[in-house]
Structures are given as C-alpha cells and as structure tokens.
Design a protein around this motif. Structure first.
Motif, PDB file in Angstrom:
ATOM      1  N   SER A   2     -68.859  47.407  10.994  1.00 59.83           N
ATOM      2  CA  SER A   2     -68.503  46.193  11.719  1.00 59.83           C
ATOM      3  C   SER A   2     -67.848  46.570  13.043  1.00 59.83           C
ATOM      4  O   SER A   2     -66.974  47.423  13.099  1.00 59.83           O
ATOM      5  CB  SER A   2     -67.535  45.372  10.864  1.00 59.83           C
ATOM      6  OG  SER A   2     -67.105  44.255  11.575  1.00 59.83           O
ATOM      7  N   ARG A   3     -68.311  45.934  14.094  1.00 59.39           N
ATOM      8  CA  ARG A   3     -67.747  46.189  15.415  1.00 59.39           C
ATOM      9  C   ARG A   3     -67.226  44.881  15.981  1.00 59.39           C
ATOM     10  O   ARG A   3     -67.782  43.829  15.744  1.00 59.39           O
ATOM     11  CB  ARG A   3     -68.797  46.777  16.334  1.00 59.39           C
ATOM     12  CG  ARG A   3     -69.382  48.061  15.781  1.00 59.39           C
ATOM     13  CD  ARG A   3     -69.905  48.891  16.903  1.00 59.39           C
ATOM     14  NE  ARG A   3     -70.656  50.009  16.378  1.00 59.39           N
ATOM     15  CZ  ARG A   3     -70.488  51.251  16.769  1.00 59.39           C
ATOM     16  NH1 ARG A   3     -69.607  51.535  17.675  1.00 59.39           N
ATOM     17  NH2 ARG A   3     -71.208  52.209  16.274  1.00 59.39           N
ATOM     18  N   THR A   4     -66.178  44.968  16.761  1.00 58.14           N
ATOM     19  CA  THR A   4     -65.562  43.788  17.343  1.00 58.14           C
ATOM     20  C   THR A   4     -66.287  43.378  18.622  1.00 58.14           C
ATOM     21  O   THR A   4     -66.528  44.204  19.501  1.00 58.14           O
ATOM     22  CB  THR A   4     -64.079  44.082  17.663  1.00 58.14           C
ATOM     23  OG1 THR A   4     -63.435  44.476  16.453  1.00 58.14           O
ATOM     24  CG2 THR A   4     -63.392  42.860  18.233  1.00 58.14           C
ATOM     25  N   LYS A   6     -66.082  41.293  21.988  1.00 57.35           N
ATOM     26  CA  LYS A   6     -65.054  40.814  22.912  1.00 57.35           C
ATOM     27  C   LYS A   6     -65.717  39.901  23.943  1.00 57.35           C
ATOM     28  O   LYS A   6     -66.748  40.248  24.515  1.00 57.35           O
ATOM     29  CB  LYS A   6     -64.424  42.030  23.592  1.00 57.35           C
ATOM     30  CG  LYS A   6     -63.293  41.724  24.524  1.00 57.35           C
ATOM     31  CD  LYS A   6     -62.714  43.049  25.015  1.00 57.35           C
ATOM     32  CE  LYS A   6     -61.843  42.861  26.220  1.00 57.35           C
ATOM     33  NZ  LYS A   6     -61.418  44.149  26.768  1.00 57.35           N
ATOM     34  N   ILE A  16     -69.511  44.825  23.049  1.00 55.51           N
ATOM     35  CA  ILE A  16     -69.082  45.645  21.924  1.00 55.51           C
ATOM     36  C   ILE A  16     -68.812  47.022  22.514  1.00 55.51           C
ATOM     37  O   ILE A  16     -69.707  47.637  23.094  1.00 55.51           O
ATOM     38  CB  ILE A  16     -70.166  45.744  20.829  1.00 55.51           C
ATOM     39  CG1 ILE A  16     -70.472  44.363  20.249  1.00 55.51           C
ATOM     40  CG2 ILE A  16     -69.700  46.708  19.725  1.00 55.51           C
ATOM     41  CD1 ILE A  16     -71.638  44.342  19.271  1.00 55.51           C
ATOM     42  N   GLU A  58     -72.895  35.516  18.555  1.00 57.44           N
ATOM     43  CA  GLU A  58     -71.554  35.210  19.081  1.00 57.44           C
ATOM     44  C   GLU A  58     -71.658  34.314  20.309  1.00 57.44           C
ATOM     45  O   GLU A  58     -70.877  33.370  20.470  1.00 57.44           O
ATOM     46  CB  GLU A  58     -70.807  36.500  19.416  1.00 57.44           C
ATOM     47  CG  GLU A  58     -69.362  36.294  19.767  1.00 57.44           C
ATOM     48  CD  GLU A  58     -68.479  35.841  18.614  1.00 57.44           C
ATOM     49  OE1 GLU A  58     -67.396  35.303  18.891  1.00 57.44           O
ATOM     50  OE2 GLU A  58     -68.864  36.019  17.429  1.00 57.44           O
TER      51      GLU A  58
END
Length: 94
Positions: A2-4, A6, A16, A58
């Motif tokens: 899992s990557r955040t 922004k 990312i 997103e």
C-alpha cells in the motif's frame, strides 16, 4: 504494498512517492466545476502494479466529493471510466 496518495493542489496533481521518483495523475481546472485529468505517469519499474488505477480512483473520488464534473483528456482515465460505469455520471458533457 500500500502506498500513500498525496493530493498536491498547488501543482494540480495526485502523486505516489517512490524511491527517487513519483507516479502522478495531473489535472487542470478549466472552470470552477470541472476537473480535466490530463495525464497519468508511472515509472516503467512500477507499471503493472495497479498504481495508475489507484491514482485515477483517488482523482475520481476527489471529483465526486467536490461535486466536480470530469473531463478525461488522459487516455488512461478515459479507458478507466469506460471500464467502470459507476463513474460515467461524473463526465462533463461538451
């Protein structure tokens, strides 16, 4: 993994962070109620891992939450929306 993701409003992109690089979904705002997703970039070493899809999801989530219509200039975004009819209501009509 899992990557955040922004949201960098100043630069009009969702990103990312990667090791020394970044994946991004860039956008423009041609009017106050429309967001135009203009391009998606994922480094070659990270392609095929669903990163572009995560960025697009997103971006579409952001559009829905802010009552924005979507213009999909980026072919990857257009393809994603075409494959996921639950987002077609977001499309701006010319």
């Amino acid at each position: 993994m899992s990557r955040t993701i922004k949201h960098e409003e100043k630069y009009q992109q969702f990103t990312i962070e990667l090791d020394g690089d970044e994946a991004e979904l860039a956008y423009a705002c041609p009017s106050e109620d429309v967001v135009d997703f203009t391009h998606t970039y994922v480094p070659k070493s990270e392609r095929g891992n669903g990163m572009a899809e995560s960025l697009i999801e997103e971006g579409l989530k952001y559009a829905r939450e802010h009552n924005l219509k979507v213009k999909a200039t980026c072919p990857a975004v257009a393809k994603y929306i075409n494959a996921h009819p639950e987002y077609k209501d977001l499309l701006a009509h010319p």
